[in-house]
Design a protein around this motif. Sequence first.
Motif, short mmCIF file in Angstrom:
data_model
loop_
_atom_site.label_atom_id
_atom_site.label_comp_id
_atom_site.label_asym_id
_atom_site.label_seq_id
_atom_site.Cartn_x
_atom_site.Cartn_y
_atom_site.Cartn_z
N ARG A 109 0.80 -1.22 0.00
CA ARG A 109 0.00 0.00 0.00
C ARG A 109 0.84 1.27 0.00
N LEU A 110 1.97 1.23 -0.69
CA LEU A 110 2.78 2.44 -0.86
C LEU A 110 2.03 3.38 -1.79
N CYS A 111 1.74 4.57 -1.30
CA CYS A 111 1.07 5.55 -2.16
C CYS A 111 1.48 6.96 -1.77
N VAL A 112 1.51 7.82 -2.79
CA VAL A 112 1.88 9.22 -2.64
C VAL A 112 0.82 10.06 -3.33
N HIS A 113 0.40 11.14 -2.69
CA HIS A 113 -0.61 12.02 -3.27
C HIS A 113 -0.19 12.39 -4.70
N PRO A 114 -1.11 12.36 -5.65
CA PRO A 114 -0.76 12.65 -7.05
C PRO A 114 0.00 13.96 -7.26
N ARG A 115 -0.29 14.98 -6.47
CA ARG A 115 0.39 16.26 -6.70
C ARG A 115 1.86 16.23 -6.24
N LEU A 116 2.24 15.21 -5.48
CA LEU A 116 3.63 15.10 -5.02
C LEU A 116 4.39 13.95 -5.66
N GLN A 117 3.76 13.23 -6.57
CA GLN A 117 4.44 12.13 -7.23
C GLN A 117 5.55 12.66 -8.13
N GLY A 118 6.59 11.85 -8.28
CA GLY A 118 7.70 12.22 -9.14
C GLY A 118 8.78 13.05 -8.47
N HIS A 119 8.71 13.19 -7.14
CA HIS A 119 9.69 13.99 -6.41
C HIS A 119 10.49 13.16 -5.41
N GLY A 120 10.44 11.83 -5.52
CA GLY A 120 11.25 10.97 -4.66
C GLY A 120 10.60 10.55 -3.36
N LEU A 121 9.37 10.98 -3.12
CA LEU A 121 8.73 10.64 -1.85
C LEU A 121 8.43 9.14 -1.73
N GLY A 122 8.05 8.50 -2.82
CA GLY A 122 7.80 7.06 -2.78
C GLY A 122 9.06 6.30 -2.38
N GLY A 123 10.19 6.69 -2.93
CA GLY A 123 11.46 6.06 -2.56
C GLY A 123 11.82 6.31 -1.11
N ARG A 124 11.56 7.52 -0.63
CA ARG A 124 11.82 7.83 0.78
C ARG A 124 10.95 6.99 1.70
N LEU A 125 9.67 6.84 1.34
CA LEU A 125 8.77 6.03 2.16
C LEU A 125 9.21 4.57 2.18
N LEU A 126 9.59 4.05 1.02
CA LEU A 126 10.02 2.65 0.95
C LEU A 126 11.29 2.45 1.79
N ALA A 127 12.25 3.35 1.67
CA ALA A 127 13.47 3.25 2.47
C ALA A 127 13.15 3.34 3.97
N ALA A 128 12.21 4.20 4.33
CA ALA A 128 11.86 4.36 5.74
C ALA A 128 11.22 3.10 6.31
N VAL A 129 10.32 2.46 5.56
CA VAL A 129 9.69 1.25 6.07
C VAL A 129 10.71 0.10 6.12
N GLU A 130 11.60 0.02 5.14
CA GLU A 130 12.65 -1.00 5.19
C GLU A 130 13.52 -0.79 6.44
N SER A 131 13.89 0.44 6.70
CA SER A 131 14.73 0.75 7.86
C SER A 131 14.02 0.41 9.17
N HIS A 132 12.76 0.80 9.27
CA HIS A 132 11.99 0.51 10.48
C HIS A 132 11.88 -1.00 10.71
N LEU A 133 11.55 -1.74 9.67
CA LEU A 133 11.41 -3.19 9.80
C LEU A 133 12.75 -3.85 10.11
N ALA A 134 13.83 -3.35 9.51
CA ALA A 134 15.17 -3.90 9.78
C ALA A 134 15.54 -3.70 11.24
N ASP A 135 15.30 -2.50 11.75
CA ASP A 135 15.64 -2.20 13.14
C ASP A 135 14.79 -3.00 14.13
N ALA A 136 13.51 -3.15 13.84
CA ALA A 136 12.59 -3.79 14.78
C ALA A 136 12.58 -5.31 14.68
N PHE A 137 12.79 -5.86 13.47
CA PHE A 137 12.57 -7.30 13.28
C PHE A 137 13.71 -8.04 12.60
#
Length: 164
Positions: free
Chosen positions: A84-112
């Motif tokens: 369920r990775l999603c970014v508001h259409p007006r902000l797509q194309g600015h790297g936010l999807g990649g930032r969110l994916l990296a953040a969830v990977e980091s959180h899951l790596a640290d916790a689990f």
Amino acid sequence: MGMSVTISAADEHDAEQILKLQYLCFQSEAELYGDYRIEPLVQTLEELRAELAAGCVLVARLGEEVVGTVRGRVDAEGTAQIGRLCVHPRLQGHGLGGRLLAAVESHLADAFGPKRYHLVTGSRSEGNLRLYRRLGYTPVGTERDRRVTLVALAKDAAEYAASA
């Protein structure tokens, strides 16, 4: 805009904004496949609240507005399931999807400490496929969900650790 986007853990107060954003963002996917009954469009608020209580849900905020979200959990085999990775259409194309994916990977790596990361996207969703490949995910198979063919992608957690 004058404000920067921040990424943090979601809480129960974010549920309605997340659901509205999800509904907005997945309209284009539904149109692409001619199926407006895809999971993100039929999820209930109660189901989302259960996910908030049970798993890792992150949001990207621009001020008080939720403009992006992603979810993750680690299964019994040590695979981090991301979705369920999603970014508001007006902000797509600015790297936010990649930032969110990296953040969830980091959180899951640290916790689990997962062994690998796994996600799925529609086979016709070229933008999503490009993003995931660019971030180290490789196709590992396909799945069928109603009228949609999904591509399963994965990457080893060791690859994440080397890039972090």
